[in-house]
Design a protein around this motif. Sequence first.
Motif, mmCIF file in Angstrom:
data_model
loop_
_atom_site.group_PDB
_atom_site.id
_atom_site.type_symbol
_atom_site.label_atom_id
_atom_site.label_comp_id
_atom_site.label_asym_id
_atom_site.label_seq_id
_atom_site.Cartn_x
_atom_site.Cartn_y
_atom_site.Cartn_z
ATOM 1 N N THR A 289 22.414 8.284 -11.252
ATOM 2 C CA THR A 289 22.612 7.169 -12.208
ATOM 3 C C THR A 289 23.715 6.325 -12.403
ATOM 4 O O THR A 289 24.465 6.566 -12.251
ATOM 5 N N VAL A 290 23.138 5.170 -11.498
ATOM 6 C CA VAL A 290 24.185 4.210 -11.918
ATOM 7 C C VAL A 290 23.691 2.322 -12.392
ATOM 8 O O VAL A 290 22.598 2.639 -11.981
ATOM 9 N N PRO A 291 25.068 2.454 -13.313
ATOM 10 C CA PRO A 291 24.141 1.613 -14.383
ATOM 11 C C PRO A 291 24.330 0.678 -13.279
ATOM 12 O O PRO A 291 24.522 -0.348 -12.205
ATOM 13 N N PRO A 292 23.554 -1.150 -13.680
ATOM 14 C CA PRO A 292 22.502 -0.659 -15.018
ATOM 15 C C PRO A 292 21.608 0.257 -14.946
ATOM 16 O O PRO A 292 20.370 -0.257 -16.293
ATOM 17 N N PHE A 293 21.279 0.617 -14.258
ATOM 18 C CA PHE A 293 20.435 1.549 -14.448
ATOM 19 C C PHE A 293 20.089 2.634 -14.922
ATOM 20 O O PHE A 293 21.202 3.176 -14.655
ATOM 21 N N SER A 294 19.064 3.643 -15.523
ATOM 22 C CA SER A 294 18.757 4.343 -16.523
ATOM 23 C C SER A 294 18.703 5.652 -16.396
ATOM 24 O O SER A 294 18.759 6.820 -16.685
ATOM 25 N N ARG A 295 18.764 5.482 -14.460
ATOM 26 C CA ARG A 295 17.990 6.796 -14.717
ATOM 27 C C ARG A 295 18.173 6.718 -12.861
ATOM 28 O O ARG A 295 18.223 6.037 -12.405
ATOM 29 N N ARG B 268 4.034 -1.434 -12.166
ATOM 30 C CA ARG B 268 3.146 -1.073 -11.319
ATOM 31 C C ARG B 268 4.223 0.403 -10.201
ATOM 32 O O ARG B 268 3.440 2.040 -10.717
ATOM 33 N N ARG B 269 4.153 0.135 -9.505
ATOM 34 C CA ARG B 269 5.042 1.400 -8.604
ATOM 35 C C ARG B 269 6.189 2.156 -8.817
ATOM 36 O O ARG B 269 6.547 3.069 -8.474
ATOM 37 N N LEU B 270 6.530 1.353 -8.967
ATOM 38 C CA LEU B 270 8.154 1.518 -9.383
ATOM 39 C C LEU B 270 8.987 1.520 -10.718
ATOM 40 O O LEU B 270 9.808 2.144 -10.928
ATOM 41 N N GLY B 271 8.334 1.389 -11.381
ATOM 42 C CA GLY B 271 9.080 0.931 -12.931
ATOM 43 C C GLY B 271 9.356 -0.330 -13.353
ATOM 44 O O GLY B 271 9.843 -1.186 -12.369
ATOM 45 N N LYS B 272 8.901 -0.612 -14.430
ATOM 46 C CA LYS B 272 9.687 -1.942 -14.972
ATOM 47 C C LYS B 272 11.194 -2.365 -15.283
ATOM 48 O O LYS B 272 11.771 -3.058 -14.315
ATOM 49 N N GLU B 273 11.802 -1.211 -14.667
ATOM 50 C CA GLU B 273 13.562 -2.012 -15.359
ATOM 51 C C GLU B 273 13.843 -2.171 -14.102
ATOM 52 O O GLU B 273 14.635 -2.930 -14.093
ATOM 53 N N LEU B 274 13.235 -0.750 -12.829
ATOM 54 C CA LEU B 274 13.616 -1.594 -11.278
ATOM 55 C C LEU B 274 12.780 -3.487 -11.207
ATOM 56 O O LEU B 274 13.888 -4.435 -10.293
ATOM 57 N N ALA B 275 12.321 -3.590 -11.293
ATOM 58 C CA ALA B 275 11.228 -5.382 -11.635
ATOM 59 C C ALA B 275 11.841 -5.515 -12.747
ATOM 60 O O ALA B 275 12.099 -7.499 -11.983
ATOM 61 N N ILE C 227 15.082 -6.227 -13.143
ATOM 62 C CA ILE C 227 17.053 -6.141 -12.889
ATOM 63 C C ILE C 227 16.422 -6.587 -11.954
ATOM 64 O O ILE C 227 17.490 -7.382 -11.349
ATOM 65 N N ALA C 228 16.145 -5.568 -10.426
ATOM 66 C CA ALA C 228 16.426 -5.491 -9.297
ATOM 67 C C ALA C 228 15.708 -6.465 -8.782
ATOM 68 O O ALA C 228 15.957 -7.706 -8.221
ATOM 69 N N VAL C 229 14.241 -6.822 -9.080
ATOM 70 C CA VAL C 229 13.550 -7.113 -7.649
ATOM 71 C C VAL C 229 12.965 -8.894 -8.859
ATOM 72 O O VAL C 229 13.794 -9.577 -7.660
ATOM 73 N N ASP C 230 13.441 -9.047 -9.838
ATOM 74 C CA ASP C 230 13.642 -10.495 -11.233
ATOM 75 C C ASP C 230 15.083 -11.239 -10.221
ATOM 76 O O ASP C 230 14.976 -12.266 -9.667
ATOM 77 N N SER C 231 16.229 -10.277 -10.261
ATOM 78 C CA SER C 231 17.452 -10.785 -9.157
ATOM 79 C C SER C 231 16.891 -11.256 -7.858
ATOM 80 O O SER C 231 17.627 -12.519 -7.193
ATOM 81 N N LEU C 232 16.264 -10.603 -6.870
ATOM 82 C CA LEU C 232 15.977 -10.251 -5.536
ATOM 83 C C LEU C 232 15.378 -11.691 -5.287
ATOM 84 O O LEU C 232 15.510 -12.927 -4.841
ATOM 85 N N CYS C 233 13.858 -12.103 -6.509
ATOM 86 C CA CYS C 233 13.624 -13.073 -6.048
ATOM 87 C C CYS C 233 14.107 -14.455 -5.924
ATOM 88 O O CYS C 233 14.029 -15.854 -5.946
ATOM 89 N N ARG C 234 15.248 -14.523 -7.107
ATOM 90 C CA ARG C 234 16.152 -15.443 -7.475
ATOM 91 C C ARG C 234 16.884 -16.000 -6.190
ATOM 92 O O ARG C 234 17.060 -16.966 -6.209
ATOM 93 N N GLY C 235 17.703 -15.174 -6.318
ATOM 94 C CA GLY C 235 18.377 -14.913 -4.666
ATOM 95 C C GLY C 235 17.459 -15.747 -3.250
ATOM 96 O O GLY C 235 17.433 -16.280 -2.634
ATOM 97 N N VAL C 236 15.976 -15.043 -3.045
ATOM 98 C CA VAL C 236 15.714 -15.274 -1.969
ATOM 99 C C VAL C 236 14.424 -16.666 -2.092
ATOM 100 O O VAL C 236 14.703 -17.522 -1.297
ATOM 101 N N PHE C 237 13.797 -16.792 -2.726
ATOM 102 C CA PHE C 237 12.886 -17.560 -3.161
ATOM 103 C C PHE C 237 12.938 -19.089 -4.388
ATOM 104 O O PHE C 237 12.766 -19.502 -4.668
ATOM 105 N N ALA C 238 14.246 -18.583 -5.504
ATOM 106 C CA ALA C 238 14.837 -19.489 -6.696
ATOM 107 C C ALA C 238 13.599 -19.128 -7.412
ATOM 108 O O ALA C 238 13.638 -20.468 -8.182
ATOM 109 N N GLY C 239 12.664 -18.049 -7.491
ATOM 110 C CA GLY C 239 11.118 -18.018 -7.720
ATOM 111 C C GLY C 239 11.167 -17.199 -8.936
ATOM 112 O O GLY C 239 12.348 -16.570 -8.967
#
Length: 470
Positions: free
Chosen positions: A111-117, A145-152, A154-166
Motif C-alpha cells: 500500500t503506497v500513499p496516496p492509494f489506500s490499498r 469500472r475496470r480498475l476502481g475509482k481511486e485509481l481513476a 488520482i493516477a488517471v486524472d493526473s495522467l490525462c492532465r499531463g498528456v492531453f491537458a484535458g
Amino acid sequence: AMTTVAVLGGGNWGVWQHPTTCVVVLESSSRLGGWLWSTRRSDGAVFEHGPRGIRPAGAVGRNTLNMVEDLGLGGEILPVTYSHVASKNRYVYVNRRLHRMPSGMSGLLRTVPPFSRPLLLNIAGEILVRKGKGEDESIHSFVSRRLGKELADIAVDSLCRGVFAGDCRKLSVRSCFPALYHAEQRRGSLTLGMLLGSGPTAVVPPGPLAQRSVDESWAQWSLRRGVESLPESIGEYLRHSGRAELHREAAVQQISPSASGWKITLEDGVMSADHIISALPAKALSSILPSSSCQPLIQLLQDIATVTVAVVNLEYEGSVLPVQGFGHLLPSSEDRGLLGVVYDSVPFPQHNRPEGQTTRLTVMMGGAWFQEVFGDPAAVTEERLLATATEAVSRQLGVSSAPSWSRVTLQKDCIPQYYQGHYRRVESMRSFIRDKSLSLSLIGSSYDGVSVNDVIFSGRTAAEELLGSV
C-alpha cells in the motif's frame, strides 16, 4: 505526369520522397515545427516550450527514430533509459504532499500513499470485470469500472492532465487510449490484452537507431539542440532535395475544389494542386474550406475542441529539488489550474548551461481549466502566470529562492481534445471526403493522436495511401 501535392502546415515526412511528386509546403509562420519549439540560449542552455521527451516504443516510435536516422541526427540523440532515475521516479502531488508513484512488483504489492490499498488488488480484480457495452466511454468511467475509482481519480486524472491537458471525465478512452479500449473489446480484460495482444498493429521495421533504442532500453529521448532541431532538419532536407518547395509566411486564405484538384488562394496569389495534405489544426482548416460545398465537413472540424496551456520555463541557481525524477502531476481535485511540473534537469542535464550548477523546471498550467482559473487567454498577463508558477514551485517543492531566469509562453489552442465520439466524427469527415471525391488528406494532431510520434506517423500514412510505399 508530375503530381503536385500541397502540404498545408509545417511539412510532412514521406511525400517528398516520391519521385513523381512535386511537393509544395505552405507554412503560415516564419518557422517550421509548430509546437516543437526550443529556446537555445547563448550560454548553451536549452529550454522546451512544447514537447520535450519523445518515446521510442511501438511502430510510431520506430518510425520517428528511422526518420531521425535518415536526417543524419543519430549523433544528436540524448537517450533516457528505463533504469534512469527520471524513468523510475514519477510523482503526484496529492493532499499537499509529493508521492512517488508505485513502480515495479514491490510497489504494486504494498500500500503506497496516496492509494489506500495495493494496486495489485485492482489489477487482479480487473480480469473478472465484464466488458463494456457502449461503443465509446470516458477515460474516467472506463478506468473506474475496470480498475476502481481511486485509481481513476488520482493516477488517471493526473495522467490525462499531463498528456492531453484535458479532463478525463470528458475525454474518450477509444480515441485517447485505443490500446486499452481494444484490449477490453478483443480480450475482455486489460491484463489479458497486454499479455496476449489486443489486435493488429502497424508494421515498421526498426533501422539501426530504433534497434539501438531497444537494445539499450530507452524510455524516451531528446536531441542535443532541443526537439525543434527535428523540424529544422526536415526543412534543410526539403531545401536540398530538389523535389520540394518550402514557403514560409505563406498563410492560405482559401481552398476550393477545381477540375484538376484544388485552387489555393494565398495572400500574394493563387496556385493549383492535384492533392492537398492538410496538417492544419481542424478549426484552421474549417476556416478556409468553401462553405457552399463543404459545410458538413466544416461543422465536423469545428466540433473538435482545443485547450490552451501556459508553459513557464524556470532556471534556478544550484541544485534545488527535494527529490530526483521526471516531475510531478496534480489531479484536478488538488489544483485545477496547475497541471504539473517537469524537472527538466534530471532527464536531460545536457540542456543545462555548461558553467555552474543549475536546475531547469517547466511548469504547465491551464489546459481544460484555463478560462475557469485564469480567464480569457487573450487578457491574462505574463506576470500573473509567472507568479502562479513560481509560487507553485515554492509551495510544492520547497524552493525558497527566486528563479534566475524565466520565460512564459502561452500556447493557444495547442492540444486537441478527443471527447467521446471523436472516432465517429473523424470517420464522418473521411467519409464525406471520399463521397465528394475530394483530393484531401487529413493529418496532424486533430484526428489520430496528439503525440509527436502520432503526428509524424499520420503524415507517413497519408503519403503511402496517396502515392504508395517508396
